[in-house]
Write a protein that holds these residues in place. Sequence first.
Motif, short mmCIF file in Angstrom:
data_model
loop_
_atom_site.label_atom_id
_atom_site.label_comp_id
_atom_site.label_asym_id
_atom_site.label_seq_id
_atom_site.Cartn_x
_atom_site.Cartn_y
_atom_site.Cartn_z
N SER A 236 -3.31 14.57 -13.74
CA SER A 236 -2.03 14.72 -13.04
C SER A 236 -2.16 15.74 -11.91
O SER A 236 -2.98 16.67 -11.99
CB SER A 236 -0.93 15.15 -14.01
N PRO A 237 -1.36 15.59 -10.86
CA PRO A 237 -1.41 16.55 -9.76
C PRO A 237 -1.00 17.95 -10.21
O PRO A 237 -1.48 18.94 -9.68
CB PRO A 237 -0.45 15.99 -8.72
N LEU A 238 -0.12 18.03 -11.22
CA LEU A 238 0.26 19.35 -11.72
C LEU A 238 -0.90 20.03 -12.43
O LEU A 238 -1.11 21.24 -12.29
CB LEU A 238 1.46 19.22 -12.66
N SER B 160 1.23 17.52 -5.90
CA SER B 160 2.21 16.47 -6.19
C SER B 160 2.54 15.70 -4.92
O SER B 160 2.67 14.48 -4.94
CB SER B 160 3.48 17.09 -6.78
N GLU C 143 -0.08 13.23 -4.13
CA GLU C 143 0.03 12.06 -5.00
C GLU C 143 1.07 11.08 -4.47
O GLU C 143 0.88 9.88 -4.47
CB GLU C 143 0.40 12.52 -6.41
N TYR C 144 2.21 11.59 -4.03
CA TYR C 144 3.32 10.73 -3.61
C TYR C 144 3.20 10.20 -2.19
O TYR C 144 3.59 9.08 -1.91
CB TYR C 144 4.66 11.46 -3.77
#
Length: 158
Positions: A22-24, A76, A79-80
């Motif tokens: 995950s980006p987090l 994040s 990612e988006y």
Amino acid sequence: MLLAACLWGTTGTAAHFNQGVSPLATGAFAMGVGGVLQAILSRRHLRAEAHKLLAQKHLVAWGALFIICYPLAFYSAMEYTGVAMGTVITIATAPLAAAALEYLLDRKKVTASWYAALTLGMIGVALMAIGETASSSASPWGSWPAQATPPIRCSPDA
């Protein structure tokens, strides 16, 4: 310094290829490892300037909060929006944020060269957005959130 800039400039791309994480988690890892490394390398300076840091506890706390938020938000966003768009937006908005902080904190006026740089940055963001919209077949806003590409299978039966 040049090596550090090159490494920093590739973090969004590296994170893009970090499929399955995950980006987090990527941001937390980068912040954790980078923060510990910076603290180790600057420990002498931190000890020497500790009295100044303690005198400005509220500013140090605000700075720490923003430093914690930045990598989580940055990865994040990659990612988006994708690496190209995310990088252009972060680079183009940095002068705006810097000028706003200088004005709010120091009452420093914005110069004509700053307005020119901001205009070029905004044009760059707009061109990237237009190019992204034109290349998107699903919708004018692209895929939100971005879907991860399926992993490449190397087995003979794949």
